[in-house]
Write a protein that holds these residues in place. Structure first.
Motif, PDB file in Angstrom:
ATOM      1  N   SER A  27     -38.906 -31.863 -18.290  1.00  0.00           N
ATOM      2  CA  SER A  27     -37.663 -32.136 -18.555  1.00  0.00           C
ATOM      3  C   SER A  27     -37.114 -33.153 -17.904  1.00  0.00           C
ATOM      4  CB  SER A  27     -36.718 -31.053 -18.758  1.00  0.00           C
ATOM      5  OG  SER A  27     -36.524 -30.443 -17.497  1.00  0.00           O
ATOM      6  N   ILE A  28     -36.055 -34.065 -18.469  1.00  0.00           N
ATOM      7  CA  ILE A  28     -35.681 -35.211 -17.818  1.00  0.00           C
ATOM      8  C   ILE A  28     -34.745 -34.716 -16.640  1.00  0.00           C
ATOM      9  CG2 ILE A  28     -33.628 -35.042 -19.352  1.00  0.00           C
ATOM     10  CD1 ILE A  28     -35.035 -38.037 -17.502  1.00  0.00           C
ATOM     11  N   TRP A  29     -34.053 -33.288 -16.808  1.00  0.00           N
ATOM     12  CA  TRP A  29     -33.292 -32.905 -15.582  1.00  0.00           C
ATOM     13  C   TRP A  29     -34.181 -32.756 -14.235  1.00  0.00           C
ATOM     14  CZ3 TRP A  29     -32.464 -31.049 -20.367  1.00  0.00           C
ATOM     15  CH2 TRP A  29     -33.518 -29.735 -20.738  1.00  0.00           C
ATOM     16  N   ASP A  30     -35.379 -32.155 -14.659  1.00  0.00           N
ATOM     17  CA  ASP A  30     -36.404 -31.604 -13.542  1.00  0.00           C
ATOM     18  C   ASP A  30     -36.982 -32.950 -12.810  1.00  0.00           C
ATOM     19  OD1 ASP A  30     -36.042 -29.093 -13.821  1.00  0.00           O
ATOM     20  OD2 ASP A  30     -37.821 -28.852 -15.305  1.00  0.00           O
ATOM     21  N   ALA A  31     -37.067 -34.169 -13.616  1.00  0.00           N
ATOM     22  CA  ALA A  31     -37.868 -35.342 -13.219  1.00  0.00           C
ATOM     23  C   ALA A  31     -36.392 -35.818 -12.368  1.00  0.00           C
ATOM     24  CB  ALA A  31     -38.075 -36.155 -14.115  1.00  0.00           C
ATOM     25  N   LEU A  32     -35.280 -36.054 -12.828  1.00  0.00           N
ATOM     26  CA  LEU A  32     -34.251 -36.694 -12.015  1.00  0.00           C
ATOM     27  C   LEU A  32     -33.959 -35.751 -10.789  1.00  0.00           C
ATOM     28  CD1 LEU A  32     -31.645 -37.437 -14.740  1.00  0.00           C
ATOM     29  CD2 LEU A  32     -32.578 -38.995 -13.169  1.00  0.00           C
ATOM     30  N   PRO A  60     -24.480 -30.921  -4.527  1.00  0.00           N
ATOM     31  CA  PRO A  60     -25.434 -31.781  -5.310  1.00  0.00           C
ATOM     32  C   PRO A  60     -24.450 -33.452  -5.273  1.00  0.00           C
ATOM     33  CG  PRO A  60     -25.180 -29.886  -6.184  1.00  0.00           C
ATOM     34  CD  PRO A  60     -24.452 -29.661  -5.346  1.00  0.00           C
ATOM     35  N   SER A  61     -23.235 -33.415  -5.302  1.00  0.00           N
ATOM     36  CA  SER A  61     -22.482 -34.562  -5.470  1.00  0.00           C
ATOM     37  C   SER A  61     -22.660 -35.449  -4.339  1.00  0.00           C
ATOM     38  CB  SER A  61     -21.001 -34.344  -5.578  1.00  0.00           C
ATOM     39  OG  SER A  61     -20.875 -33.553  -6.698  1.00  0.00           O
ATOM     40  N   VAL A  62     -22.682 -34.949  -3.212  1.00  0.00           N
ATOM     41  CA  VAL A  62     -23.254 -35.672  -1.849  1.00  0.00           C
ATOM     42  C   VAL A  62     -24.633 -36.101  -1.870  1.00  0.00           C
ATOM     43  CG1 VAL A  62     -23.351 -35.387   0.710  1.00  0.00           C
ATOM     44  CG2 VAL A  62     -21.308 -34.502  -0.510  1.00  0.00           C
ATOM     45  N   ILE A  63     -25.583 -35.384  -2.503  1.00  0.00           N
ATOM     46  CA  ILE A  63     -26.995 -35.573  -2.338  1.00  0.00           C
ATOM     47  C   ILE A  63     -27.129 -36.969  -3.548  1.00  0.00           C
ATOM     48  CG2 ILE A  63     -29.280 -34.952  -3.009  1.00  0.00           C
ATOM     49  CD1 ILE A  63     -28.356 -32.239  -2.120  1.00  0.00           C
ATOM     50  N   ILE A  64     -26.380 -36.848  -4.655  1.00  0.00           N
ATOM     51  CA  ILE A  64     -26.574 -37.934  -5.669  1.00  0.00           C
ATOM     52  C   ILE A  64     -26.081 -39.201  -5.080  1.00  0.00           C
ATOM     53  CG2 ILE A  64     -25.858 -38.485  -7.799  1.00  0.00           C
ATOM     54  CD1 ILE A  64     -26.201 -35.699  -8.743  1.00  0.00           C
ATOM     55  N   LYS A  65     -24.800 -39.095  -4.490  1.00  0.00           N
ATOM     56  CA  LYS A  65     -24.230 -40.329  -3.999  1.00  0.00           C
ATOM     57  C   LYS A  65     -25.046 -40.969  -2.798  1.00  0.00           C
ATOM     58  CE  LYS A  65     -20.007 -38.678  -3.675  1.00  0.00           C
ATOM     59  NZ  LYS A  65     -18.485 -38.553  -3.443  1.00  0.00           N
ATOM     60  N   THR A  66     -25.412 -40.081  -1.957  1.00  0.00           N
ATOM     61  CA  THR A  66     -26.453 -40.693  -0.623  1.00  0.00           C
ATOM     62  C   THR A  66     -27.627 -41.239  -1.327  1.00  0.00           C
ATOM     63  OG1 THR A  66     -25.489 -38.918   0.439  1.00  0.00           O
ATOM     64  CG2 THR A  66     -27.375 -39.915   1.152  1.00  0.00           C
ATOM     65  N   ILE A  87     -27.105 -32.453 -19.410  1.00  0.00           N
ATOM     66  CA  ILE A  87     -28.167 -32.692 -18.567  1.00  0.00           C
ATOM     67  C   ILE A  87     -27.777 -32.688 -17.033  1.00  0.00           C
ATOM     68  CG2 ILE A  87     -29.524 -34.536 -17.793  1.00  0.00           C
ATOM     69  CD1 ILE A  87     -30.023 -35.408 -20.826  1.00  0.00           C
ATOM     70  N   MET A  88     -26.298 -33.417 -16.527  1.00  0.00           N
ATOM     71  CA  MET A  88     -25.868 -33.387 -15.376  1.00  0.00           C
ATOM     72  C   MET A  88     -25.672 -31.850 -14.929  1.00  0.00           C
ATOM     73  SD  MET A  88     -25.743 -36.469 -14.365  1.00  0.00           S
ATOM     74  CE  MET A  88     -24.302 -36.366 -12.997  1.00  0.00           C
ATOM     75  N   ILE A  89     -25.276 -30.929 -15.518  1.00  0.00           N
ATOM     76  CA  ILE A  89     -25.129 -29.539 -15.134  1.00  0.00           C
ATOM     77  C   ILE A  89     -26.428 -28.906 -14.827  1.00  0.00           C
ATOM     78  CG2 ILE A  89     -24.522 -27.210 -15.867  1.00  0.00           C
ATOM     79  CD1 ILE A  89     -22.353 -28.548 -17.670  1.00  0.00           C
ATOM     80  N   LYS A  90     -27.497 -29.074 -15.531  1.00  0.00           N
ATOM     81  CA  LYS A  90     -28.645 -28.738 -15.177  1.00  0.00           C
ATOM     82  C   LYS A  90     -29.156 -29.395 -13.970  1.00  0.00           C
ATOM     83  CE  LYS A  90     -29.932 -27.145 -19.804  1.00  0.00           C
ATOM     84  NZ  LYS A  90     -30.668 -27.120 -20.858  1.00  0.00           N
ATOM     85  N   LEU A  91     -29.033 -30.526 -13.749  1.00  0.00           N
ATOM     86  CA  LEU A  91     -29.523 -31.504 -12.717  1.00  0.00           C
ATOM     87  C   LEU A  91     -28.609 -31.048 -11.636  1.00  0.00           C
ATOM     88  CD1 LEU A  91     -30.718 -33.814 -11.370  1.00  0.00           C
ATOM     89  CD2 LEU A  91     -28.709 -35.256 -12.142  1.00  0.00           C
ATOM     90  N   TYR A  92     -27.367 -30.598 -11.384  1.00  0.00           N
ATOM     91  CA  TYR A  92     -27.062 -29.956 -10.534  1.00  0.00           C
ATOM     92  C   TYR A  92     -27.460 -28.738 -10.044  1.00  0.00           C
ATOM     93  CZ  TYR A  92     -23.019 -33.172  -9.696  1.00  0.00           C
ATOM     94  OH  TYR A  92     -22.088 -34.410  -9.286  1.00  0.00           O
ATOM     95  N   ASN A  93     -27.693 -27.779 -10.971  1.00  0.00           N
ATOM     96  CA  ASN A  93     -28.368 -26.349 -10.402  1.00  0.00           C
ATOM     97  C   ASN A  93     -29.826 -26.555  -9.947  1.00  0.00           C
ATOM     98  OD1 ASN A  93     -26.087 -25.284 -11.528  1.00  0.00           O
ATOM     99  ND2 ASN A  93     -27.051 -25.022 -13.926  1.00  0.00           N
ATOM    100  N   ASN A  94     -30.437 -27.569 -10.615  1.00  0.00           N
ATOM    101  CA  ASN A  94     -32.008 -27.734  -9.849  1.00  0.00           C
ATOM    102  C   ASN A  94     -32.051 -28.308  -8.549  1.00  0.00           C
ATOM    103  OD1 ASN A  94     -32.730 -27.029 -12.435  1.00  0.00           O
ATOM    104  ND2 ASN A  94     -33.872 -28.826 -12.655  1.00  0.00           N
TER     105      ASN A  94
END
Length: 238
Positions: free
Chosen positions: A195-200, A120-126, A96-103
């Motif tokens: 999917s949960i990764w699209d919603a996340l 994606p790491s900077v975006i998620i932490k921000t 899920i995290m890999i697909k989330l990063y790709n999206n």
């Protein structure tokens, strides 16, 4: 006393002095085994050098279980990954995290702007920083009345609440058809599920821009804290 002295010498790495106590220093790894590289930056620094060729030929010790070169191995992102894998399935949570990063990266690149953040790491932490609260509400019973009293919040709890709000908002916003609806409406076409990764990814990008349901939840939470500040003297002190 001797045990404390040996412990201090072990922590300091002074193994030769331990042998003076008549104790043989042993290790499961022979001396020719080398420690592994724990960061991708270290690996990239020696790439295309003789050291890289030598490292690929020498035996390497086993890495610690908490060390990995995966790109989302950050203390905050590790906690967010555990929040995502609510099903207690680590392999599915990693997928899920890999697909989330790709999206997230594909969405940012598709905007076609030069000065836009694509990591994606900077975006998620921000996004987590934008959502996490600075106060908390605790229940305090005074007589027969329960008051919601604003109180300071710890950093760990603040990050936990921010991650939980992002994950809960993404799950609630999917509106996927339930099995009960399918049974009650067998002739209706089944709509496409989100999917949960699209919603996340959608919720995290909204939180990154200080919009979305999770940010609204934080704003409403702070508004209630401001309204109930008159009850602050009821706060429990430890």
């Amino acid at each position: 006393m001797l045990r404390n002295s040996l412990t201090q010498l072990c922590r300091a790495g002074r193994t030769t002095e331990i042998e003076g106590f008549g104790i043989r220093w042993m290790s499961m790894w022979p001396s020719r085994f080398e420690s592994p590289l724990e960061d991708m930056k270290e690996l990239n620094a020696i790439r295309k050098t003789p050291e890289y060729t030598r490292k690929s030929a020498v035996p390497i010790k086993a890495a610690s279980p908490d060390i990995s070169s995966v790109y989302f191995q950050d203390p905050i992102l590790k906690k967010f990954t555990k929040m995502v894998q609510a099903h207690n399935n680590a392999m599915l949570g990693e997928q899920i995290m890999i697909k989330l990063y790709n999206n997230i990266k594909a969405t940012q690149i598709a905007k076609g702007k030069d000065n836009i953040e694509t990591d994606p790491s900077v975006i998620i932490k921000t996004a987590i920083e934008n959502v996490r609260p600075v106060m908390r509400l605790e229940k305090v019973k005074v007589g027969a009345v329960i008051y919601m009293v604003p109180a300071p919040i710890t950093t760990t709890r603040s990050y936990f609440e921010g991650m939980r709000w992002i994950h809960a908002s993404a799950r609630d916003n999917r509106n996927n058809p339930r099995w009960v609806w399918r049974v009650q409406n067998p002739d209706e076409p089944v709509p496409k599920s989100t999917s949960i990764w699209d919603a996340l990814a959608s919720e995290i990008l909204d939180a990154y821009n200080n919009t979305g349901r999770a940010v609204n939840k934080k704003t409403e939470y702070h508004r209630i804290c401001e309204q109930n500040r008159a009850y602050a003297h009821y706060r429990r002190t430890k």
